[in-house]
Design an enzyme around this catalytic site. Structure first.
Site, PDB file in Angstrom:
ATOM      1  N   ASP A 172       0.768  -1.283   0.138  1.00  0.00           N
ATOM      2  CA  ASP A 172       0.119   0.023   0.041  1.00  0.00           C
ATOM      3  C   ASP A 172       1.021   1.348  -0.438  1.00  0.00           C
ATOM      4  O   ASP A 172       1.798   1.468   0.894  1.00  0.00           O
ATOM      5  CB  ASP A 172      -1.200  -0.174   1.467  1.00  0.00           C
ATOM      6  CG  ASP A 172      -1.613   0.986   1.419  1.00  0.00           C
ATOM      7  OD1 ASP A 172      -3.114   0.883   1.200  1.00  0.00           O
ATOM      8  OD2 ASP A 172      -1.675   2.216   1.761  1.00  0.00           O
ATOM      9  N   ASN A 180      -2.836  13.239  -3.638  1.00  0.00           N
ATOM     10  CA  ASN A 180      -3.566  13.536  -3.969  1.00  0.00           C
ATOM     11  C   ASN A 180      -4.478  14.584  -3.465  1.00  0.00           C
ATOM     12  O   ASN A 180      -4.889  15.550  -4.772  1.00  0.00           O
ATOM     13  CB  ASN A 180      -5.512  12.763  -4.244  1.00  0.00           C
ATOM     14  CG  ASN A 180      -4.510  11.204  -5.214  1.00  0.00           C
ATOM     15  OD1 ASN A 180      -4.013  11.934  -5.943  1.00  0.00           O
ATOM     16  ND2 ASN A 180      -5.963  10.335  -4.656  1.00  0.00           N
ATOM     17  N   HIS A 185      -5.589  14.819  -8.419  1.00  0.00           N
ATOM     18  CA  HIS A 185      -5.783  12.871  -9.059  1.00  0.00           C
ATOM     19  C   HIS A 185      -4.620  12.772 -10.536  1.00  0.00           C
ATOM     20  O   HIS A 185      -4.358  11.812 -10.207  1.00  0.00           O
ATOM     21  CB  HIS A 185      -7.234  12.626  -9.404  1.00  0.00           C
ATOM     22  CG  HIS A 185      -7.758  13.232  -8.021  1.00  0.00           C
ATOM     23  ND1 HIS A 185      -8.413  11.487  -7.576  1.00  0.00           N
ATOM     24  CD2 HIS A 185      -8.916  13.671  -7.611  1.00  0.00           C
ATOM     25  CE1 HIS A 185      -8.751  11.997  -6.015  1.00  0.00           C
ATOM     26  NE2 HIS A 185      -9.196  12.897  -6.692  1.00  0.00           N
ATOM     27  N   ASP A 189      -2.207   9.778 -10.176  1.00  0.00           N
ATOM     28  CA  ASP A 189      -2.738   8.322 -11.022  1.00  0.00           C
ATOM     29  C   ASP A 189      -1.091   8.695 -11.508  1.00  0.00           C
ATOM     30  O   ASP A 189      -0.932   6.806 -11.575  1.00  0.00           O
ATOM     31  CB  ASP A 189      -3.549   8.817 -12.102  1.00  0.00           C
ATOM     32  CG  ASP A 189      -4.955   9.621 -11.747  1.00  0.00           C
ATOM     33  OD1 ASP A 189      -5.315   8.512 -10.637  1.00  0.00           O
ATOM     34  OD2 ASP A 189      -5.740   9.370 -12.445  1.00  0.00           O
ATOM     35  N   GLU A 215      -4.747   2.624  -3.998  1.00  0.00           N
ATOM     36  CA  GLU A 215      -3.065   2.289  -4.059  1.00  0.00           C
ATOM     37  C   GLU A 215      -2.217   1.553  -3.627  1.00  0.00           C
ATOM     38  O   GLU A 215      -1.559   0.818  -3.405  1.00  0.00           O
ATOM     39  CB  GLU A 215      -2.746   3.481  -3.028  1.00  0.00           C
ATOM     40  CG  GLU A 215      -2.942   4.052  -1.600  1.00  0.00           C
ATOM     41  CD  GLU A 215      -4.050   4.307  -1.297  1.00  0.00           C
ATOM     42  OE1 GLU A 215      -5.225   4.699  -0.686  1.00  0.00           O
ATOM     43  OE2 GLU A 215      -5.489   4.435  -1.743  1.00  0.00           O
TER      44      GLU A 215
END
Length: 312
Positions: A172, A180, A185, A189, A215
């Site tokens: 993770d 973010n 975002h 990404d 994630e």
């Protein structure tokens, strides 16, 4: 009457009017005629085709396929359809469908065959793309959740049959929400995409990684001794932590929290192993992040909110 016995001014215009390659052979498998589309496909002229066999015109591996199919067709005396390939003058191999039917003489005996070829290369390419889309995460290009869990299930069955443990890592990205929130975002990404690339580049042959949501990544190890599981996780953790990630004008250095687990019994369900890796991941995050935590030594009941079986 065999096609080659028909007047050329009757049969050849008919063949040339057809846009797809057409050919016919005698009972011995010798070409007796074809149209321009057929010779264009192979990069030949009619004189190079008539009187030759598939072994004269095609690579040995393809010629053997054609020969065996022709023999089966003429022995059965019926129609035939099968997928194969043809090789162009440039060496490219096209995916095609052969449609063939036997020809009979005036006494009803099989005297040869007539066939046509349909180029399905583009269709095959599109089918492959659709298959990729069905198994790949559109953002990172990794295996998606369904695909990685399906792989895990198959590997677990194989490991069980060989009485070997199943080893996996739940990873993770730490503090991803703050990335973010702070940068947007699009940057988030890009961070996920680059983390995925780093993981994929540093896995061993046979290991697989998939994005299972947000994630979170699942790494399924093909063959790892249980005592080496934490070492593999630590190596991946260090690689990601030391790898600068570029996004627009921003350079990031992100870390991973990793939960590691292995099957403890030959009959332990794979979902239980995943669930224990998931629990270990939360331990890693609660105790400071950027670390590898090993699962408990005894299997526990899978977490109720993670019904892994239903993800397939």
């Amino acid at each position: 009457m065999f096609l080659s016995q028909l007047p050329p001014d009757v049969i050849q215009p008919v063949l040339e009017a057809l846009p797809m390659p057409v050919f016919f052979k005698d009972r011995a498998g010798i070409y007796r005629g074809c149209n321009q589309a057929f010779t264009t496909l192979l990069g030949l002229c009619p004189a190079d085709v008539v009187g030759k066999s598939v072994f004269d015109l095609s690579p040995p591996d393809l010629a053997q396929v054609y020969f065996e199919a022709d023999e089966a067709l003429m022995s059965a005396g019926q129609d035939q359809r099968y997928e194969s390939q043809v090789q162009t003058p440039s060496g490219q191999r096209l995916d095609v469908i052969f449609y063939k039917s036997v020809l009979r003489d005036t006494e009803g005996q099989v005297s040869g065959l007539v066939g046509t070829i349909l180029d399905i290369t583009e269709r095959k390419r599109m089918e492959q793309q659709l298959a990729e889309m069905a198994t790949r995460d559109p953002l990172t290009g990794l295996m998606n959740r369904r695909a990685i869990l399906s792989h895990l299930e198959r590997l677990h069955a194989d490991r069980r049959s060989q009485r070997q443990p199943l080893c996996l890592l739940m990873c993770d990205v730490d503090h991803f929400k703050s990335i973010n929130d702070r940068h947007g975002h699009a940057v988030g990404d890009e961070v996920l995409t680059q983390v995925a690339q780093v993981l994929r580049q540093h896995l061993r042959d046979g290991d697989q990684v998939g994005r299972i949501g947000g994630e979170e990544f699942l790494v399924v190890l093909q063959s790892t001794e249980p005592e080496q599981l934490a070492q593999v996780g630590e190596r991946l953790r260090q690689v990601v932590a030391s790898h600068p990630l570029m996004s627009l004008d921003t350079t990031f250095s992100v870390t991973l929290s990793i939960g590691a687990a292995r099957s403890l019994r030959a009959d332990e369900d794979w979902a239980s192993v995943v669930s224990r890796a998931d629990q270990a991941l939360y331990v890693a995050k609660r105790t400071g992040r950027d670390r590898v935590a090993m699962a408990d030594s005894e299997p526990q009941r899978p977490l109720l909110h993670k019904d892994w079986h239903k993800q397939l």
